[in-house]
Design a protein around this motif. Structure first.
Motif, PDB file in Angstrom:
ATOM      1  N   UNK A 117       0.833  -1.205   0.000  1.00 18.88           N
ATOM      2  CA  UNK A 117       0.000   0.000   0.000  1.00 18.88           C
ATOM      3  C   UNK A 117       0.869   1.256   0.000  1.00 18.88           C
ATOM      4  N   UNK A 118       1.963   1.243   0.744  1.00 19.37           N
ATOM      5  CA  UNK A 118       2.873   2.390   0.767  1.00 19.37           C
ATOM      6  C   UNK A 118       3.509   2.615  -0.599  1.00 19.37           C
ATOM      7  N   UNK A 119       3.886   1.546  -1.259  1.00 19.62           N
ATOM      8  CA  UNK A 119       4.475   1.657  -2.599  1.00 19.62           C
ATOM      9  C   UNK A 119       3.447   2.238  -3.573  1.00 19.62           C
ATOM     10  N   UNK A 120       2.216   1.763  -3.497  1.00 19.77           N
ATOM     11  CA  UNK A 120       1.175   2.303  -4.386  1.00 19.77           C
ATOM     12  C   UNK A 120       0.957   3.788  -4.128  1.00 19.77           C
ATOM     13  N   UNK A 121       0.958   4.185  -2.871  1.00 22.73           N
ATOM     14  CA  UNK A 121       0.795   5.596  -2.533  1.00 22.73           C
ATOM     15  C   UNK A 121       1.957   6.428  -3.069  1.00 22.73           C
ATOM     16  N   UNK A 122       3.173   5.900  -2.961  1.00 21.17           N
ATOM     17  CA  UNK A 122       4.349   6.604  -3.477  1.00 21.17           C
ATOM     18  C   UNK A 122       4.285   6.739  -4.997  1.00 21.17           C
ATOM     19  N   UNK A 123       3.902   5.669  -5.685  1.00 15.33           N
ATOM     20  CA  UNK A 123       3.772   5.725  -7.147  1.00 15.33           C
ATOM     21  C   UNK A 123       2.719   6.749  -7.546  1.00 15.33           C
ATOM     22  N   UNK A 124       1.601   6.750  -6.831  1.00 16.44           N
ATOM     23  CA  UNK A 124       0.536   7.712  -7.129  1.00 16.44           C
ATOM     24  C   UNK A 124       1.034   9.134  -6.915  1.00 16.44           C
ATOM     25  N   UNK A 125       1.768   9.376  -5.844  1.00 19.15           N
ATOM     26  CA  UNK A 125       2.282  10.711  -5.560  1.00 19.15           C
ATOM     27  C   UNK A 125       3.298  11.149  -6.620  1.00 19.15           C
ATOM     28  N   UNK A 126       4.205  10.264  -6.994  1.00 15.96           N
ATOM     29  CA  UNK A 126       5.211  10.591  -8.012  1.00 15.96           C
ATOM     30  C   UNK A 126       4.535  10.878  -9.353  1.00 15.96           C
ATOM     31  N   UNK A 127       3.529  10.079  -9.712  1.00 10.28           N
ATOM     32  CA  UNK A 127       2.795  10.327 -10.963  1.00 10.28           C
ATOM     33  C   UNK A 127       2.091  11.680 -10.907  1.00 10.28           C
ATOM     34  N   UNK A 128       1.544  12.016  -9.759  1.00  8.12           N
ATOM     35  CA  UNK A 128       0.880  13.317  -9.600  1.00  8.12           C
ATOM     36  C   UNK A 128       1.875  14.460  -9.770  1.00  8.12           C
ATOM     37  N   UNK A 129       3.037  14.343  -9.138  1.00  8.63           N
ATOM     38  CA  UNK A 129       4.072  15.380  -9.259  1.00  8.63           C
ATOM     39  C   UNK A 129       4.534  15.491 -10.712  1.00  8.63           C
ATOM     40  N   UNK A 130       4.723  14.357 -11.387  1.00  6.82           N
ATOM     41  CA  UNK A 130       5.100  14.375 -12.813  1.00  6.82           C
ATOM     42  C   UNK A 130       4.044  15.097 -13.639  1.00  6.82           C
ATOM     43  N   UNK A 131       2.795  14.834 -13.338  1.00  3.87           N
ATOM     44  CA  UNK A 131       1.712  15.477 -14.070  1.00  3.87           C
ATOM     45  C   UNK A 131       1.758  16.988 -13.876  1.00  3.87           C
ATOM     46  N   UNK A 132       1.968  17.439 -12.665  1.00  2.09           N
ATOM     47  CA  UNK A 132       2.047  18.876 -12.388  1.00  2.09           C
ATOM     48  C   UNK A 132       3.247  19.494 -13.108  1.00  2.09           C
ATOM     49  N   UNK A 133       4.408  18.842 -13.005  1.00  3.31           N
ATOM     50  CA  UNK A 133       5.619  19.370 -13.641  1.00  3.31           C
ATOM     51  C   UNK A 133       5.448  19.443 -15.156  1.00  3.31           C
ATOM     52  N   UNK A 134       4.996  18.372 -15.757  1.00  2.00           N
ATOM     53  CA  UNK A 134       4.843  18.356 -17.207  1.00  2.00           C
ATOM     54  C   UNK A 134       3.805  19.370 -17.685  1.00  2.00           C
ATOM     55  N   UNK A 135       2.711  19.482 -16.975  1.00  2.00           N
ATOM     56  CA  UNK A 135       1.644  20.369 -17.429  1.00  2.00           C
ATOM     57  C   UNK A 135       1.963  21.831 -17.184  1.00  2.00           C
ATOM     58  N   UNK A 136       2.401  22.179 -15.975  1.00  2.09           N
ATOM     59  CA  UNK A 136       2.518  23.591 -15.611  1.00  2.09           C
ATOM     60  C   UNK A 136       3.917  24.172 -15.768  1.00  2.09           C
ATOM     61  N   UNK A 137       4.941  23.349 -15.687  1.00  3.01           N
ATOM     62  CA  UNK A 137       6.289  23.874 -15.849  1.00  3.01           C
ATOM     63  C   UNK A 137       6.816  23.690 -17.273  1.00  3.01           C
ATOM     64  N   UNK A 138       6.503  22.555 -17.879  1.00  8.53           N
ATOM     65  CA  UNK A 138       6.998  22.267 -19.223  1.00  8.53           C
ATOM     66  C   UNK A 138       5.950  22.507 -20.313  1.00  8.53           C
ATOM     67  N   UNK A 139       4.725  22.791 -19.893  1.00 10.08           N
ATOM     68  CA  UNK A 139       3.615  23.008 -20.828  1.00 10.08           C
ATOM     69  C   UNK A 139       3.439  21.831 -21.795  1.00 10.08           C
ATOM     70  N   UNK A 140       3.629  20.628 -21.272  1.00 15.14           N
ATOM     71  CA  UNK A 140       3.462  19.394 -22.043  1.00 15.14           C
ATOM     72  C   UNK A 140       2.522  18.456 -21.286  1.00 15.14           C
ATOM     73  N   UNK A 141       1.223  18.635 -21.426  1.00 13.93           N
ATOM     74  CA  UNK A 141       0.314  17.748 -20.691  1.00 13.93           C
ATOM     75  C   UNK A 141       0.508  16.289 -21.099  1.00 13.93           C
ATOM     76  N   UNK A 142       0.559  15.425 -20.098  1.00 12.18           N
ATOM     77  CA  UNK A 142       0.733  13.988 -20.347  1.00 12.18           C
ATOM     78  C   UNK A 142      -0.440  13.233 -19.724  1.00 12.18           C
ATOM     79  N   UNK A 143      -0.981  12.295 -20.467  1.00 12.95           N
ATOM     80  CA  UNK A 143      -2.115  11.522 -19.977  1.00 12.95           C
ATOM     81  C   UNK A 143      -1.710  10.344 -19.127  1.00 12.95           C
ATOM     82  N   UNK A 144      -0.507   9.813 -19.351  1.00 11.10           N
ATOM     83  CA  UNK A 144      -0.107   8.618 -18.622  1.00 11.10           C
ATOM     84  C   UNK A 144      -0.031   8.858 -17.122  1.00 11.10           C
TER      85      UNK A 144
END
Length: 168
Positions: A19-46
């Protein structure tokens, strides 16, 4: 019996780890989504899809294997205010009702999950039968939990409440 408790404790800790690993993966994916969308202006669906998949698995995995019985949702005000004999009857009745409902739904759940093998997710190409298989695991784990509770209630043991009368 002591060996069974040791193995059970080890398995519970591994379920917590997963469960901790799943939470960490979810958090990292969320941070990637924020970085790609708002800092790099490259929205990613994955990243969004991975967050949703991890959330689904985390909730059902946690409910099946991580959350202890005393933290399950119940009407604690009513449950903790009655005598142990009445609690036992409440556990028996609720266990029988949930065993019936989950047991009745299991074949349809299995049919739905196996039917979903024809479709994949948009970005990660995860087959939906693999994605939704956690629900079958959840239903089986809940059935086993309530069989255990029913047997314990027939033996005269009832689950503790989340809040004892001293804490309220």
């Amino acid at each position: 019996m002591e060996r069974l408790r040791t193995v059970g404790g080890w398995l519970h800790r591994r379920a917590d780890d997963i469960a901790s690993i799943m939470l960490a993966v979810m958090f990292i994916a969320f941070i990637c989504q924020v970085v790609f969308r708002y800092l790099l202006n490259l929205p990613v669906g994955w990243a969004s899809e991975l967050s949703i998949v991890m959330w689904l698995w985390l909730v059902l995995w946690g409910a099946a294997f991580v959350v202890p019985e005393k933290e399950e949702i119940r009407f604690d005000i009513l449950y903790s205010s009655v005598r142990p004999g009445v609690r036992r009857i409440m556990v028996v009745l609720s266990s029988l009702a949930l065993l019936f409902l989950y047991g009745y739904s299991l074949p349809a759940t299995w049919d739905f999950v196996t039917f979903m093998k024809v479709t994949k997710t948009s970005y990660l190409d995860i087959r939906y039968d693999h994605l939704f298989s956690i629900f079958v695991v959840f239903v089986v784990a809940i059935l086993l939990r309530y069989i255990w509770l029913l047997v314990q209630a027939f033996r005269g043991r009832v689950p503790d409440t989340a809040f004892s009368k001293d804490e309220a």
